[in-house]
Design a protein around this motif. Structure first.
Motif, PDB file in Angstrom:
ATOM      1  N   MET A   1       0.840  -1.186   0.000  1.00  0.00           N
ATOM      2  CA  MET A   1       0.000   0.000   0.000  1.00  0.00           C
ATOM      3  C   MET A   1       0.877   1.237   0.000  1.00  0.00           C
ATOM      4  O   MET A   1       1.879   1.295   0.681  1.00  0.00           O
ATOM      5  CB  MET A   1      -0.918  -0.021   1.210  1.00  0.00           C
ATOM      6  CG  MET A   1      -1.841   1.150   1.277  1.00  0.00           C
ATOM      7  SD  MET A   1      -3.003   0.938   2.637  1.00  0.00           S
ATOM      8  CE  MET A   1      -4.219   2.073   2.098  1.00  0.00           C
ATOM      9  N   THR A   2       0.478   2.224  -0.752  1.00  0.00           N
ATOM     10  CA  THR A   2       1.225   3.468  -0.840  1.00  0.00           C
ATOM     11  C   THR A   2       0.894   4.363   0.342  1.00  0.00           C
ATOM     12  O   THR A   2      -0.269   4.530   0.696  1.00  0.00           O
ATOM     13  CB  THR A   2       0.865   4.203  -2.148  1.00  0.00           C
ATOM     14  OG1 THR A   2       1.136   3.338  -3.229  1.00  0.00           O
ATOM     15  CG2 THR A   2       1.650   5.474  -2.289  1.00  0.00           C
ATOM     16  N   ASN A   3       1.908   4.957   0.929  1.00  0.00           N
ATOM     17  CA  ASN A   3       1.695   5.943   1.978  1.00  0.00           C
ATOM     18  C   ASN A   3       1.504   7.301   1.333  1.00  0.00           C
ATOM     19  O   ASN A   3       2.295   7.706   0.495  1.00  0.00           O
ATOM     20  CB  ASN A   3       2.881   5.982   2.931  1.00  0.00           C
ATOM     21  CG  ASN A   3       2.964   4.724   3.767  1.00  0.00           C
ATOM     22  OD1 ASN A   3       1.946   4.132   4.095  1.00  0.00           O
ATOM     23  ND2 ASN A   3       4.159   4.315   4.096  1.00  0.00           N
ATOM     24  N   ILE A   4       0.461   8.005   1.725  1.00  0.00           N
ATOM     25  CA  ILE A   4       0.164   9.324   1.187  1.00  0.00           C
ATOM     26  C   ILE A   4       0.381  10.340   2.295  1.00  0.00           C
ATOM     27  O   ILE A   4      -0.147  10.190   3.396  1.00  0.00           O
ATOM     28  CB  ILE A   4      -1.279   9.393   0.655  1.00  0.00           C
ATOM     29  CG1 ILE A   4      -1.481   8.361  -0.462  1.00  0.00           C
ATOM     30  CG2 ILE A   4      -1.605  10.783   0.157  1.00  0.00           C
ATOM     31  CD1 ILE A   4      -2.894   8.255  -0.961  1.00  0.00           C
ATOM     32  N   ALA A   5       1.135  11.371   1.985  1.00  0.00           N
ATOM     33  CA  ALA A   5       1.401  12.417   2.966  1.00  0.00           C
ATOM     34  C   ALA A   5       0.094  13.089   3.381  1.00  0.00           C
ATOM     35  O   ALA A   5      -0.784  13.336   2.556  1.00  0.00           O
ATOM     36  CB  ALA A   5       2.368  13.440   2.380  1.00  0.00           C
ATOM     37  N   GLN A   6      -0.025  13.392   4.660  1.00  0.00           N
ATOM     38  CA  GLN A   6      -1.257  13.976   5.185  1.00  0.00           C
ATOM     39  C   GLN A   6      -1.605  15.300   4.512  1.00  0.00           C
ATOM     40  O   GLN A   6      -2.776  15.616   4.337  1.00  0.00           O
ATOM     41  CB  GLN A   6      -1.154  14.169   6.691  1.00  0.00           C
ATOM     42  CG  GLN A   6      -1.313  12.883   7.459  1.00  0.00           C
ATOM     43  CD  GLN A   6      -1.375  13.127   8.949  1.00  0.00           C
ATOM     44  OE1 GLN A   6      -0.870  14.117   9.463  1.00  0.00           O
ATOM     45  NE2 GLN A   6      -2.002  12.210   9.653  1.00  0.00           N
ATOM     46  N   GLU A   7      -0.611  16.080   4.116  1.00  0.00           N
ATOM     47  CA  GLU A   7      -0.906  17.374   3.500  1.00  0.00           C
ATOM     48  C   GLU A   7      -1.631  17.213   2.157  1.00  0.00           C
ATOM     49  O   GLU A   7      -2.385  18.089   1.753  1.00  0.00           O
ATOM     50  CB  GLU A   7       0.348  18.236   3.345  1.00  0.00           C
ATOM     51  CG  GLU A   7       1.455  17.626   2.541  1.00  0.00           C
ATOM     52  CD  GLU A   7       2.451  16.812   3.370  1.00  0.00           C
ATOM     53  OE1 GLU A   7       3.458  16.388   2.794  1.00  0.00           O
ATOM     54  OE2 GLU A   7       2.237  16.589   4.575  1.00  0.00           O
TER      55      GLU A   7
END
Length: 66
Positions: A1-7
């Motif tokens: 799974m890809t981690n997506i930055a919170q911003e």
């Protein structure tokens, strides 16, 4: 799974043609992008959505181009 930055997920819009109508979908998405949404999910389903996969693919490509 890809981690997506919170911003990236600060202003997340989920919409499809069933929400806006076919004619209004791309102009509304363009306005939302200009207003600063940071993420968009094209979710087109239900009785008022586009009837074919080819049409959904076309709208998705146009949305991505914006």
């Amino acid at each position: 799974m890809t981690n997506i930055a919170q911003e990236i997920l600060q202003t997340y819009l989920v919409a499809g043609t069933q929400d806006t109508g076919r004619e209004n979908f791309l102009p509304i998405l363009d306005q939302a992008l200009q207003a600063g949404i940071t993420c968009f999910q094209f979710r087109d389903k239900g009785p008022n959505s586009l009837p074919t996969d080819a049409m959904r693919s076309d709208y998705a490509k146009k949305a991505q181009a914006l």
